[in-house]
Design a protein around this motif. Structure first.
Motif, PDB file in Angstrom:
ATOM      1  N   GLN A  80      -3.136  27.793  76.696  1.00 20.36           N
ATOM      2  CA  GLN A  80      -4.506  28.176  77.018  1.00 20.36           C
ATOM      3  C   GLN A  80      -4.539  28.812  78.400  1.00 20.36           C
ATOM      4  OE1 GLN A  80      -7.623  25.221  75.749  1.00 20.36           O
ATOM      5  NE2 GLN A  80      -5.844  23.873  75.530  1.00 20.36           N
ATOM      6  N   PHE A  81      -5.581  29.618  78.627  1.00 20.27           N
ATOM      7  CA  PHE A  81      -5.661  30.377  79.866  1.00 20.27           C
ATOM      8  C   PHE A  81      -7.043  30.255  80.488  1.00 20.27           C
ATOM      9  CE2 PHE A  81      -2.795  32.557  76.920  1.00 20.27           C
ATOM     10  CZ  PHE A  81      -1.612  32.569  77.656  1.00 20.27           C
ATOM     11  N   VAL A  82      -7.088  30.317  81.810  1.00 22.21           N
ATOM     12  CA  VAL A  82      -8.366  30.305  82.521  1.00 22.21           C
ATOM     13  C   VAL A  82      -8.253  31.238  83.719  1.00 22.21           C
ATOM     14  CG1 VAL A  82      -7.751  28.298  83.930  1.00 22.21           C
ATOM     15  CG2 VAL A  82     -10.150  28.848  83.546  1.00 22.21           C
ATOM     16  N   VAL A  83      -9.351  31.895  84.029  1.00 22.60           N
ATOM     17  CA  VAL A  83      -9.391  32.917  85.072  1.00 22.60           C
ATOM     18  C   VAL A  83     -10.392  32.512  86.151  1.00 22.60           C
ATOM     19  CG1 VAL A  83     -10.145  35.304  85.501  1.00 22.60           C
ATOM     20  CG2 VAL A  83      -8.657  34.797  83.567  1.00 22.60           C
ATOM     21  N   TYR A  84     -10.106  32.895  87.362  1.00 28.43           N
ATOM     22  CA  TYR A  84     -10.985  32.654  88.513  1.00 28.43           C
ATOM     23  C   TYR A  84     -12.411  33.075  88.161  1.00 28.43           C
ATOM     24  CZ  TYR A  84     -12.229  32.651  93.530  1.00 28.43           C
ATOM     25  OH  TYR A  84     -12.782  32.388  94.758  1.00 28.43           O
ATOM     26  N   PRO A  99      -6.287  31.076  96.486  1.00 26.26           N
ATOM     27  CA  PRO A  99      -6.452  30.496  95.150  1.00 26.26           C
ATOM     28  C   PRO A  99      -5.808  31.359  94.068  1.00 26.26           C
ATOM     29  CG  PRO A  99      -8.468  31.573  95.822  1.00 26.26           C
ATOM     30  CD  PRO A  99      -7.544  31.648  97.001  1.00 26.26           C
ATOM     31  N   PRO A 100      -5.299  30.737  93.005  1.00 29.91           N
ATOM     32  CA  PRO A 100      -4.714  31.518  91.918  1.00 29.91           C
ATOM     33  C   PRO A 100      -5.786  32.289  91.149  1.00 29.91           C
ATOM     34  CG  PRO A 100      -4.757  29.181  91.356  1.00 29.91           C
ATOM     35  CD  PRO A 100      -5.189  29.288  92.785  1.00 29.91           C
ATOM     36  N   LEU A 101      -5.496  33.527  90.807  1.00 27.91           N
ATOM     37  CA  LEU A 101      -6.434  34.326  90.013  1.00 27.91           C
ATOM     38  C   LEU A 101      -6.423  33.871  88.563  1.00 27.91           C
ATOM     39  CD1 LEU A 101      -8.408  36.737  89.982  1.00 27.91           C
ATOM     40  CD2 LEU A 101      -6.447  38.208  89.426  1.00 27.91           C
ATOM     41  N   THR A 102      -5.255  33.454  88.087  1.00 27.73           N
ATOM     42  CA  THR A 102      -5.125  32.996  86.703  1.00 27.73           C
ATOM     43  C   THR A 102      -4.339  31.698  86.635  1.00 27.73           C
ATOM     44  OG1 THR A 102      -3.065  34.237  86.329  1.00 27.73           O
ATOM     45  CG2 THR A 102      -5.139  35.379  85.841  1.00 27.73           C
ATOM     46  N   LEU A 103      -4.628  30.907  85.619  1.00 27.58           N
ATOM     47  CA  LEU A 103      -3.891  29.672  85.337  1.00 27.58           C
ATOM     48  C   LEU A 103      -3.611  29.598  83.846  1.00 27.58           C
ATOM     49  CD1 LEU A 103      -6.067  27.209  87.455  1.00 27.58           C
ATOM     50  CD2 LEU A 103      -3.686  27.807  87.951  1.00 27.58           C
TER      51      LEU A 103
END
Length: 313
Positions: A80-84, A99-103
């Motif tokens: 799964q993916f999540v974005v800032y 901070p990370p732009l994507t996780l």
């Protein structure tokens, strides 16, 4: 192409991203606040505010299609993916300087749970430290049922994850590599227990990113951000664990330290932190007392965060 994560991965690798990172994050955050964070709106904002990025992005459709294809493949595998700026993005990460732009993650977005504690320490801990974790950290977990965040390394990290799972607490394993190149390799044996316990394995790196030494320190700031406080079980002088503690302090997080004997080199860094103002933790009772105090402070501090539509930091 309307895959927000794929588009964000393209931006993350854009030659101008580092130079304009804060501006990019501000655009993501504003669109996220009003529920309109998508590729089309980002392109409009880039064209208006960051034309140098817009025109090169507009010429990268082939690369974007390749990233989107890879992303779809990983989604079908359960990643799964999540974005800032998205609803599932960790709120505490907005307070980070970088901070990370994507996780990407396997499991549940359990980092949204407010009752979290980051646990860090030596990869070669003393017997006394492991025994302390078995007794005091375990009692704390049983009583408070916190989310335990750590880095999955051998030693204190894996002990923290194991204690959490045994006491039916969820745990987050923050990787210094991509999900497709888990480090250490033994973490593959932890996937099912961590997921079955309601936790997740989390990475800010590309799926195929191998571990590199510098990624440990980079990753550690995420461990510090995800905990309401950071518990340092054991650290020598000049150890990587101290970097995590310092990053927690920079984020305004409390650092709690298990003390050791002055003549024991395993605790040289721990004692340095205590002399600099870190809070000493003796047992589960101390942990619970400080934990409740920290959660109350967190709730008070969170009122109005981001209310102006601007980034918290």
């Amino acid at each position: 192409m309307n895959d927000l994560f794929a588009f964000s991965q393209l931006i993350k690798n854009h030659p101008f991203y580092k130079k304009h990172r804060d501006e990019v994050h501000q655009l993501y955050f504003r669109l996220g606040k009003c529920g309109s964070l998508n590729v089309e709106n980002l392109l409009k904002m880039f064209k208006e505010c960051l034309p140098v990025m817009f025109f090169t992005l507009d010429d990268s459709q082939k690369m974007l299609a390749q990233i989107a294809e890879e992303t779809l493949k990983r989604r079908l595998e359960g990643v799964q993916f999540v974005v800032y700026g998205e609803e599932l993005y960790p709120p505490s990460c907005y307070m980070m300087a970088d901070p990370p732009l994507t996780l990407s993650f396997l499991g549940s977005p359990v980092w949204l749970m407010e009752r979290s504690l980051s646990v860090v320490g030596s990869r070669e801990p003393s017997y006394e430290s492991l025994r302390w974790m078995e007794k005091e950290l375990a009692a704390f977990c049983e009583q408070e049922q916190p989310l335990i965040v750590s880095g999955g390394a051998r030693g204190v990290d894996q002990k923290a994850h194991a204690v959490a799972l045994r006491k039916n607490c969820s745990t987050v394993v923050v990787l210094p590599s991509g999900l497709g190149e888990m480090y250490p390799d033994s973490l593959k044996e932890w996937i099912h227990p961590v997921l079955d316990g309601g936790g997740c394995l989390l990475s800010e790196y590309d799926y195929g990113q191998k571990m590199h030494k510098h990624l440990f320190h980079h990753r550690n700031r995420l461990i510090a951000a995800l905990g309401a406080a950071t518990l340092l079980v054991e650290a020598r002088k000049r150890s990587g664990t101290l970097i995590t503690a310092n990053q927690a302090v920079q984020l305004g997080r409390s650092v709690w330290v298990v003390p050791g004997h002055p003549q024991d080199p395993h605790f040289g860094g721990s004692l340095d932190l205590l002399s600099e103002g870190a809070v000493m933790v003796r047992d589960a009772q101390d942990l619970s007392m400080f934990f409740h105090s920290e959660l109350i402070s967190e709730k008070m501090a969170s009122v109005g965060v981001g209310g102006s539509g601007d980034l918290p930091h």
